[in-house]
Design a protein around this motif. Structure first.
Motif, short mmCIF file in Angstrom:
data_model
loop_
_atom_site.label_atom_id
_atom_site.label_comp_id
_atom_site.label_asym_id
_atom_site.label_seq_id
_atom_site.Cartn_x
_atom_site.Cartn_y
_atom_site.Cartn_z
N VAL A 21 0.84 -1.20 0.00
CA VAL A 21 0.00 0.00 0.00
C VAL A 21 0.87 1.25 0.00
CG1 VAL A 21 -1.70 1.33 1.30
CG2 VAL A 21 -1.97 -1.14 1.08
N GLU A 22 1.95 1.22 0.78
CA GLU A 22 2.87 2.37 0.80
C GLU A 22 3.49 2.62 -0.57
OE1 GLU A 22 5.74 1.61 3.79
OE2 GLU A 22 4.36 1.95 5.47
N LYS A 23 3.92 1.54 -1.21
CA LYS A 23 4.56 1.69 -2.52
C LYS A 23 3.55 2.10 -3.59
CE LYS A 23 8.33 -1.55 -1.56
NZ LYS A 23 9.38 -0.53 -1.62
N LEU A 24 2.31 1.61 -3.47
CA LEU A 24 1.27 2.04 -4.41
C LEU A 24 0.97 3.52 -4.22
CD1 LEU A 24 -0.80 1.11 -6.57
CD2 LEU A 24 -2.41 0.71 -4.70
N THR A 25 0.93 3.96 -2.98
CA THR A 25 0.72 5.38 -2.69
C THR A 25 1.84 6.23 -3.27
OG1 THR A 25 -0.46 4.80 -0.65
CG2 THR A 25 0.36 7.07 -0.86
N ALA A 26 3.08 5.78 -3.05
CA ALA A 26 4.23 6.52 -3.56
C ALA A 26 4.22 6.56 -5.08
CB ALA A 26 5.53 5.88 -3.05
N TYR A 27 3.77 5.48 -5.69
CA TYR A 27 3.71 5.45 -7.16
C TYR A 27 2.75 6.50 -7.68
CZ TYR A 27 1.86 3.97 -11.64
OH TYR A 27 1.40 3.95 -12.92
N PHE A 28 1.55 6.57 -7.10
CA PHE A 28 0.57 7.54 -7.60
C PHE A 28 0.95 8.97 -7.23
CE2 PHE A 28 -2.34 3.89 -8.09
CZ PHE A 28 -2.80 4.17 -9.36
N LEU A 29 1.72 9.14 -6.18
CA LEU A 29 2.19 10.48 -5.85
C LEU A 29 3.30 10.94 -6.79
CD1 LEU A 29 2.33 10.34 -1.94
CD2 LEU A 29 0.72 11.67 -3.35
N ALA A 30 4.04 9.97 -7.35
CA ALA A 30 5.23 10.33 -8.12
C ALA A 30 5.09 10.12 -9.62
CB ALA A 30 6.44 9.54 -7.62
N SER A 31 4.05 9.40 -10.06
CA SER A 31 4.00 9.04 -11.48
C SER A 31 2.69 9.49 -12.10
CB SER A 31 4.14 7.52 -11.63
OG SER A 31 2.95 6.88 -11.19
N ASP A 32 2.57 9.16 -13.38
CA ASP A 32 1.37 9.58 -14.11
C ASP A 32 0.34 8.47 -14.18
OD1 ASP A 32 2.56 7.79 -15.76
OD2 ASP A 32 2.84 9.15 -17.46
N GLY A 33 0.54 7.38 -13.47
CA GLY A 33 -0.45 6.31 -13.42
C GLY A 33 -0.43 5.37 -14.59
N GLU A 34 0.55 5.40 -15.45
CA GLU A 34 0.58 4.52 -16.62
C GLU A 34 1.47 3.31 -16.41
OE1 GLU A 34 1.68 6.86 -19.95
OE2 GLU A 34 -0.16 8.07 -19.91
N GLY A 35 2.04 3.13 -15.24
CA GLY A 35 2.79 1.92 -14.93
C GLY A 35 4.23 1.96 -15.37
N ALA A 36 4.81 3.12 -15.56
CA ALA A 36 6.20 3.21 -16.00
C ALA A 36 7.04 3.82 -14.90
CB ALA A 36 6.30 4.05 -17.28
N GLY A 37 8.35 3.58 -15.01
CA GLY A 37 9.27 4.26 -14.11
C GLY A 37 9.66 3.44 -12.90
N ALA A 38 10.61 4.01 -12.15
CA ALA A 38 11.17 3.32 -10.98
C ALA A 38 10.13 3.09 -9.90
CB ALA A 38 12.34 4.13 -10.43
N ALA A 39 9.19 4.00 -9.74
CA ALA A 39 8.19 3.85 -8.68
C ALA A 39 7.36 2.58 -8.89
CB ALA A 39 7.27 5.07 -8.63
N PHE A 40 7.02 2.30 -10.14
CA PHE A 40 6.21 1.10 -10.37
C PHE A 40 7.06 -0.16 -10.29
CE2 PHE A 40 3.49 -1.91 -12.58
CZ PHE A 40 2.25 -1.59 -12.05
N ARG A 41 8.33 -0.07 -10.62
CA ARG A 41 9.18 -1.26 -10.52
C ARG A 41 9.29 -1.75 -9.08
NH1 ARG A 41 12.06 1.27 -14.75
NH2 ARG A 41 13.50 2.31 -13.30
N THR A 42 9.41 -0.82 -8.14
CA THR A 42 9.43 -1.23 -6.74
C THR A 42 8.09 -1.83 -6.32
OG1 THR A 42 8.78 0.98 -5.97
CG2 THR A 42 11.13 0.54 -6.18
N LEU A 43 7.02 -1.32 -6.90
CA LEU A 43 5.70 -1.87 -6.63
C LEU A 43 5.58 -3.29 -7.17
CD1 LEU A 43 2.89 -1.23 -5.48
CD2 LEU A 43 2.29 -0.23 -7.70
N GLU A 44 6.10 -3.53 -8.36
CA GLU A 44 6.11 -4.86 -8.95
C GLU A 44 6.89 -5.85 -8.07
OE1 GLU A 44 7.87 -4.00 -12.71
OE2 GLU A 44 5.95 -4.03 -13.76
N GLU A 45 8.05 -5.40 -7.59
CA GLU A 45 8.88 -6.26 -6.75
C GLU A 45 8.15 -6.67 -5.48
OE1 GLU A 45 12.35 -3.96 -6.15
OE2 GLU A 45 13.11 -4.21 -8.20
N GLN A 46 7.43 -5.73 -4.87
CA GLN A 46 6.70 -6.04 -3.65
C GLN A 46 5.55 -7.00 -3.93
OE1 GLN A 46 7.54 -5.45 -0.68
NE2 GLN A 46 5.72 -6.22 0.36
#
Length: 283
Positions: A46-71
Motif C-alpha cells: 500500500v505504501e509503494k502504491l501510494t508513492a507510485y501515484f504520488l510520483a507518477s502519471d499512473g501509466e505503470g512506467a518508471g522506478a516507482a512502479f518497478r518497486t511496486l512490482e517487486e513487492q
C-alpha cells in the motif's frame, strides 16, 4: 495522479484493515503466522502504491512502479510457499481494486479531479500487479515442486556406508533417464568419498526391470569400474530375470545376486574378509 496518491495516503490504515478482512474471508485456511507476515507485506505494498501515484502519471512506467512490482512478486511468492491457491492469491491482489476503488468513489465529491480517470488508472495498476502476481506464483510453485522432487530423490536414493570399503544404495521406485543419471552421479561420489571398493545396488524396490533399466545399470557398473570399484546388483526377481533373457540384454559385466544377503556375502568375499558381523554374528 496526485489525487489517488493523496487519498491512499490519508486512508492507508482503513485500506489495509479492509484488505486484511477480505484475506481472512477469502483464505480461511491461512495460518495466523502467515496472516501477520502478510499484514506487513500488504502494508508495504500500500505504501509503494501510494508513492507510485504520488510520483507518477499512473501509466505503470518508471522506478516507482518497478518497486511496486517487486513487492507484489514478494507477496505472491510468500502466498505460494504458505499454501494459498492461485485463486486465493489472485483474489487477494484484485481485492485492492474494489477496496481502493470504493474509497475513490466516496471521495469523488470531496475535490478529487477527474474521478473516472483516477479510477481507470488505479484499475490498470492493480490489473498489472495481478498479472505479475500470477506469473510469480507459478514460478514459485514450480520451484517448490522441483525442490520437493529433488528431496524425494535424495530420500529414494541414499548411499549408505555399511562396512569399511562397502556402500549400499537401495533403489526404490521407477528408474527413468534422469534418475539413472543421478544414481550414477551419487554412487560415484559416494565411492570416492567413502573410499569404497564395493558398491551394492539393491533393486528389490524397483517395480520394472527392463532393457532400459538394465542399460542404465550397466553404465553405472562400468563407471564404477573406472574408479577401481566393483558393483554388485541384488534383488533382481525371477520375472525380471526372464524378461531380461528374452530381451537378450548383456549383463556379463555385472555381478548379480538374488538377495541383499547374498550380495553382502559376495562383497565380503571380494574384500577377502570373513563374512561375519560384530561379535561374530553371521551376516
Amino acid at each position: 495522479m496526485h489525487g489517488v496518491g493523496q487519498i491512499l495516503l490519508q486512508n492507508r490504515a482503513g485500506v489495509l484493515d479492509a484488505w486484511l478482512a477480505h484475506l481472512r474471508d477469502a483464505a480461511p485456511a491461512a495460518r495466523p503466522a502467515s496472516l501477520q507476515l502478510l499484514k506487513l507485506e500488504l502494508g508495504t505494498l500500500v505504501e509503494k502504491l501510494t508513492a507510485y501515484f504520488l510520483a507518477s502519471d499512473g501509466e505503470g512506467a518508471g522506478a516507482a512502479f518497478r518497486t511496486l512490482e517487486e513487492q507484489a512478486a514478494t507477496i505472491s511468492a510468500a502466498c505460494a510457499r504458505d499454501g494459498l491457491t492461485p485463486m486465493e492469491t489472485a483474489t487477494l491482489i484484485l481485492a485492492l481494486k474494489a477496496i481502493a476503488g470504493g474509497l475513490l468513489n466516496r471521495e469523488a465529491g470531496n475535490g478529487i479531479t477527474e474521478p473516472d480517470q483516477a479510477r481507470a488508472a488505479l484499475d490498470a495498476a492493480v490489473d498489472k500487479l495481478a498479472l505479475i502476481t500470477f506469473a510469480t506464483f507459478v514460478e514459485t510453485r514450480e520451484e517448490i515442486i522441483k525442490r520437493q522432487g529433488r528431496a524425494l530423490l535424495d530420500l529414494a536414493t541414499p548411499a549408505l556406508p555399511i562396512w569399511r570399503h562397502i556402500i549400499l544404495m537401495p533403489l526404490v521406485g521407477i528408474i527413468d533417464t534422469q534418475r539413472a543419471r543421478q544414481v550414477m552421479e551419487w554412487l560415484l561420489e559416494a565411492l570416492a568419498r567413502e573410499e569404497a571398493h564395493i558398491a551394492i545396488l539393491d533393486v528389490t524396490g524397483v517395480p520394472v526391470i527392463d532393457s532400459r533399466v538394465a542399460l542404465h545399470l550397466t553404465k553405472t557398473v562400468e563407471a564404477a569400474r573406472l574408479l577401481g570399484s566393483r558393483v554388485i546388483v541384488t534383488g533382481i526377481s525371477p520375472d525380471a530375470a526372464q524378461t531380461l533373457v528374452k530381451l537378450d540384454v548383456d549383463l556379463s559385466s555385472m555381478i548379480t545376486r538374488g538377495t541383499l544377503r547374498a550380495g553382502l556375502a559376495e562383497a565380503f568375499r571380494l574384500l577377502g574378509e570373513n563374512a561375519r558381523g560384530p561379535a561374530g554374528t553371521m551376516l
